[in-house]
Design an enzyme around this catalytic site. Structure first.
Site, PDB file in Angstrom:
ATOM      1  N   GLY A   1      -3.097  46.909 -19.056  1.00  0.00           N
ATOM      2  CA  GLY A   1      -3.005  48.355 -18.938  1.00  0.00           C
ATOM      3  C   GLY A   1      -1.570  48.763 -18.673  1.00  0.00           C
ATOM      4  O   GLY A   1      -0.746  47.965 -18.222  1.00  0.00           O
TER       5      GLY A   1
ATOM      6  N   LYS B   1       3.090  48.680 -15.480  1.00  0.00           N
ATOM      7  CA  LYS B   1       2.092  47.893 -16.193  1.00  0.00           C
ATOM      8  C   LYS B   1       1.139  47.202 -15.222  1.00  0.00           C
ATOM      9  O   LYS B   1       1.486  46.952 -14.061  1.00  0.00           O
ATOM     10  CB  LYS B   1       2.774  46.847 -17.085  1.00  0.00           C
TER      11      LYS B   1
ATOM     12  N   ASP C   1      -7.160  62.870  -7.541  1.00  0.00           N
ATOM     13  CA  ASP C   1      -6.959  62.593  -8.966  1.00  0.00           C
ATOM     14  C   ASP C   1      -8.199  61.918  -9.553  1.00  0.00           C
ATOM     15  O   ASP C   1      -8.117  60.870 -10.184  1.00  0.00           O
ATOM     16  CB  ASP C   1      -5.725  61.714  -9.173  1.00  0.00           C
TER      17      ASP C   1
END
Length: 972
Positions: free
Chosen positions: A665, A671, A782
């Protein structure tokens, strides 16, 4: 001078100790211990209840948050010293019949209390008004006591209340409603359960009590002294599932709009004084059990709607002025088990018909005017149902040809010429009884008071009475019901890792009040008795509704018999032979000695310990890796609980030097790499980009928050690395990626309707834990599909806490902060006011719920999903007319049970104003209900590809492991 310095040092250390253990709480517990008999042996001495792990006490760090002491034989009163436990969230003292006296007003000081469970004690007196101050209360169970007086109107202040059970007491007076100057029960919009049966309540049902904003599913007012008519506002409470108004003095006509209650499964209006026309119940397609007996309705023909109730199992209409012939089609209703139409004016011919329901067990037509009976061809050689027993005491029902008993006693059909026919003989009371059979073994001959378990081991079982207040079935001879119940009980207990070998049910009966009662015995595993922790855990699971019975059993409660044969040795009781003066003298002498020893120890310790020099990371204000590692070591334990410090070299080894082939990801932060620990365990390694100030802050936030919260629906942080300017986090590896990837088809995982509900439920449980059990509460800020990970069983795990905020000032209710989050998910109220609170997460979660069913991003080609769904919804249409918005992968063409309720919940979460949105705990409860409607148990079904969901472990909706791994579910 030296002495003063010594005193200052000593006092400083003593104050530090007192603050660390929550001394007021210790005082409160010691006060309770002093007036209670039979407290656990671990309570002996003046020790720290958290550090020394007193039985029945659960703590968050040093603060007592739970007391669960069910069924252990406590005696005494609940004193006002309970006020000292200011952090208490759960108080369960159920099934301690030696607890008496009145409930103290001081109970209103427990501002954080969510569960108050005092079932099956002997408390007397009034329910204190101060109970209305418990603003966080979700679960209030005071049933099966001897409480008197009226229901306090202050209970109306409990806006989060979900379960209100005051049944089986001696309460009097009316049902309080608000009047502008005082609160009332009509204000409990989130409450699903009003259980007030078996009291002495009177007056009428205030019309104001029932309105369209009420979400009641159980209204139990049976066995009281209510009078007057049923208000027509009852038709507005359209989520109702169980309605019991029987055994009162209600009068007047039953409102015609009662048929609006299309979700009702059990409705009992019997034994009142209703008049007028019998209501038309056409459209009540879920109605299973209907009893309107012993009322004075106007004389009328058998209504046609009798045959239009597809779910009907039981129809009881004794003495209701019915006349005419009974339609043959009634007996072909597929679920029908029992019909009682005796003491009416029925006439003509009774024809059961050839398409009779295979479940039909009893037809009672006594004392009518029926002149003929059309027999079925096979009735000529029928044999009446009979019973025989095997040596194992397992009762078997056997029937030949006819599977129902029909009684026509007191009808013209039973003339002298045929009075000997079996239909004209009074039916004998069935002596069929159920006892759990042995499990392919011979019962043991047990010594002493031990009992042979179903697995044929002698033990001391935990026993009590299960009472079901509104079961949907009436065929008590069908033992499949009880086997299903046993399986559910065993599975629930074992899922909590309680050492249970087996369960046994017996003494099944249904009394005059239509309550189904049975004896429950729970047997211990691998020993002959339980310890106190297991007993309290079992009691808590049954009294706070952690256990979910099969749906056809309906609401229940449990009262236990006291358990006395505990596994551990009880400490001998000290005889109370010392005078108060002697006690004071001994205490003073001991204290002086303790002080002297403490002073010496403190001085020695301070002389030996090195000065505190902790290297700090310049950017984060956190200690760097080297300050937590001794020379030559490869790892160490961070002072933040549960987090490990990884050396950079170890990180490189586990990721093959950050090999691109291990990247799983990436994003603006950097990363994520797949890594492998030295023990072979897979992990996810998140490496922040160099030189990003925003990354620094988010990195620090994740460490601080994830180091103190632990829940199965939150991603687990193993540790981190701070060496050489690197910011690296090491998480558990969650193999099925993000929810976003699954919804987009990238992951190749198919999420059907039930899987999507289960994913949403998992995310909701994680957020509810952050909001309602983390101390202080945490706002994620979030919530989105990219931050929701799916494990190998497709259980959801909330991740990425970089933007999260801690609600330090709970009383203020919000944080004033700059707006951050992801467009589309962002709470518009937070965006406009810059005031962040838990309802901001609720809004984002509502958007996520809509994303789950549409498969679309919140903002897709300029179209905002919330606005599009709001504008398109048509509640008169199937699936609310949203077919064009739904993701085909959800399983269109199949039955999406619970879909409408799901959409209603999602839209409630995205209300413009935060005060109109539910709390996450309530969202969890409703998603559990929806999942159950879809055909899965929200606590036991796993999420495997075979169609089961979850990890097989039943958890509380918050999963607080400090409370034995759970703190109770909210039931239907």
């Amino acid at each position: 001078m030296g002495l003063n310095l010594l005193n200052n040092v000593f006092l400083s250390e003593i104050m530090e100790w007192a603050n660390s253990v929550g001394q007021r709480e210790v005082t409160g517990l010691l006060s309770l211990k002093a007036i209670w008999e039979n407290v656990p042996p671990s309570w002996n001495g003046f020790r720290d209840p958290c550090g020394d792990r007193w039985e029945g006490i659960a703590c968050n760090n040093t603060r007592v948050i739970s007391i669960t002491l069910s069924s252990i034989g406590l005696k005494g009163v609940l004193s006002g010293d309970i006020r000292q436990l200011s952090e208490l969230q759960t108080l369960d003292l159920s099934s301690n019949k030696g607890l008496t006296g009145s409930l103290p007003e001081a109970i209103g000081n427990l501002a954080k209390l969510t569960n108050l469970i005092l079932v099956g004690c002997n408390f007397i007196g009034k329910i204190p008004d101060s109970i209305g101050s418990l603003s966080n209360l979700i679960f209030l169970s005071l049933n099966s006591n001897s409480l008197s007086g009226s229901i306090p109107s202050s209970i109306g202040n409990l806006s989060k209340l979900y379960w209100l059970d005051l049944a089986e007491n001696k309460l009097t007076g009316t049902l309080p409603v608000s009047n502008g100057t005082k609160p009332g029960l009509d204000m409990l919009h989130s409450c699903k359960h009003f259980h007030f049966g078996r009291n002495q309540l009177s007056g009428s049902i205030p019309p104001q009590l029932l309105h369209e904003n009420m979400t009641l599913i159980h209204l139990l007012l049976d066995n009281n002294k209510f009078e007057g008519s049923i208000p027509s506002t009852i038709g507005l409470v359209n989520e109702m599932e169980v309605l019991r108004l029987d055994w009162n003095s209600f009068s007047g006509s039953v409102p015609s709009n009662i048929s609006n209650l299309t979700e009702v499964t059990e409705m009992l209006l019997s034994n009142n004084q209703f008049t007028g026309s019998m209501p038309d119940l056409t459209g009540m397609n879920q109605l299973s059990y209907l009893d309107m007996s012993n009322n004075s309705f106007d004389t009328s023909d058998v209504p046609s709607w009798f045959t239009a109730l597809p779910s009907l199992t039981t129809l009881i209409m004794e003495k209701t002025q019915l006349q005419g012939e009974v339609p043959e089609s009634l007996f072909s209703l597929p679920q029908l088990q029992k019909v009682v139409l005796k003491r009416n004016k029925l006439s003509g011919t009774l024809n059961i018909g050839s398409a009779v329901s295979s479940q039909l067990r009893s037809v009672d037509m006594q004392n009518n005017n029926i002149s003929a009976y059309t027999k079925r061809p096979e009735d000529s050689n029928v044999k009446v149902m009979y019973v025989f027993r095997l040596d194992t005491n397992f009762t078997i029902i056997h029937a030949c040809n006819t599977i129902y008993n029909c009684s026509l006693v007191g009808n013209p059909y039973c003339s002298d010429a045929i009075s000997g026919e079996r239909y004209c003989i009074l039916p004998q009371q069935s002596n069929i009884s159920y006892t759990t059979p042995p499990q392919n073994c011979a019962p043991s001959n047990c010594d002493s008071d031990k009992i042979s378990s179903p697995s044929c081991h002698c033990a001391y079982p935990y026993t009590g009475t299960l009472v079901f207040r509104a079961p949907q079935f009436s065929d008590l001879e069908n033992f499949t019901h009880y086997k299903d119940l046993e399986i559910k009980l065993s599975k629930t207990f074992k899922s909590k890792e309680v050492p249970v070998d087996s369960v046994s049910l017996s003494n099944v009966s249904r009394g005059l009040s239509n309550y189904l009662e049975m004896t429950l015995q729970v047997f211990p595993l691998d020993q002959d008795r339980f310890n106190r922790t297991a007993i309290s855990t079992l009691g808590f699971m049954l009294t706070n509704q952690t256990f979910k019975p099969p749906p056809d059993y309906g609401p229940f409660y449990f009262t236990a018999n006291g358990y006395t044969t505990f596994a551990e040795e009880s400490a001998p009781k000290l005889k109370k032979i010392l005078s108060m003066a002697a006690i004071i003298g001994i205490a003073a002498g001991g204290a002086a000695l303790l002080i002297a020893l403490c002073v010496v120890a403190i001085i020695c310790f301070r002389m030996k310990r090195p000065p505190k020099t902790v290297e700090r990371d310049n950017r984060l204000g956190l200690p760097s890796t080297s300050s937590w590692m001794s020379a030559g070591s490869t790892s160490s334990t961070l002072p933040l609980a549960g987090s490990r410090v990884f050396p950079l070299e170890e990180i490189k080894k586990m990721t093959n030097n950050f090999s691109e082939s291990n990247v799983i990801g990436s994003g603006t932060y950097g990363k994520v790499y797949r890594g492998t620990l030295t023990n072979g365990q897979l992990v996810a390694v998140k490496r922040a980009k160099q030189g990003s100030p925003q990354g620094d802050l988010e990195f620090k936030t994740e460490i601080e928050l994830l180091s103190r919260v632990h829940h199965k629906n939150l991603v687990k942080l193993f540790g981190f690395c701070l060496e050489k300017g690197e910011l690296i986090l090491v998480y558990e590896y969650v193999p099925n990626g993000t929810l976003k990837e699954s919804l987009s088809g990238k992951s190749g995982i198919r999420l059907d309707w039930r899987r999507r509900i289960k994913v949403g439920l998992g995310a909701a449980r994680g957020l509810a834990y952050l909001h309602e059990l983390a101390s202080p509460p945490i706002i994620h800020r979030d919530v989105k599909s990219n931050n929701l990970l799916l494990d190998e069983h497709l259980n959801a795990k909330v991740s990425d806490f970089g933007l999260s905020k801690t609600l330090l000032d709970v009383g203020k209710g919000h944080i004033s902060t700059e707006v951050k989050g992801t467009m589309g998910y962002l709470d518009p109220e937070y965006y406009m006011t810059q005031k962040l609170n838990e309802k901001s997460d609720v809004y984002s979660f509502g958007v996520l719920m809509l994303e789950l069913i549409t498969g679309k991003s919140p903002i897709d080609r300029g179209r905002y999903i919330v606005r599009e769904v709001r504008n398109a919804i048509d509640r008169a249409e199937d699936l609310y007319g949203l077919h064009e918005f739904l993701d085909p992968g959800i399983g269109l063409g199949t039955s999406l049970k619970g879909f409408e309720k799901y959409v209603n919940l999602a839209l409630c979460c995205v209300e413009e104003s935060g005060v109109d949105r539910p709390v996450m705990g309530n969202v969890v409860k409703q998603l559990e209900d929806i999942l159950q409607m879809a055909g899965l148990n929200p606590y036991t079904d796993s999420a495997s590809s075979s169609g089961a969901y979850g990890d097989g472990n039943s958890r509380h909706l918050y999963g607080d492991e400090s409370l034995y791994g759970y703190s109770g579910q909210l039931p239907r």
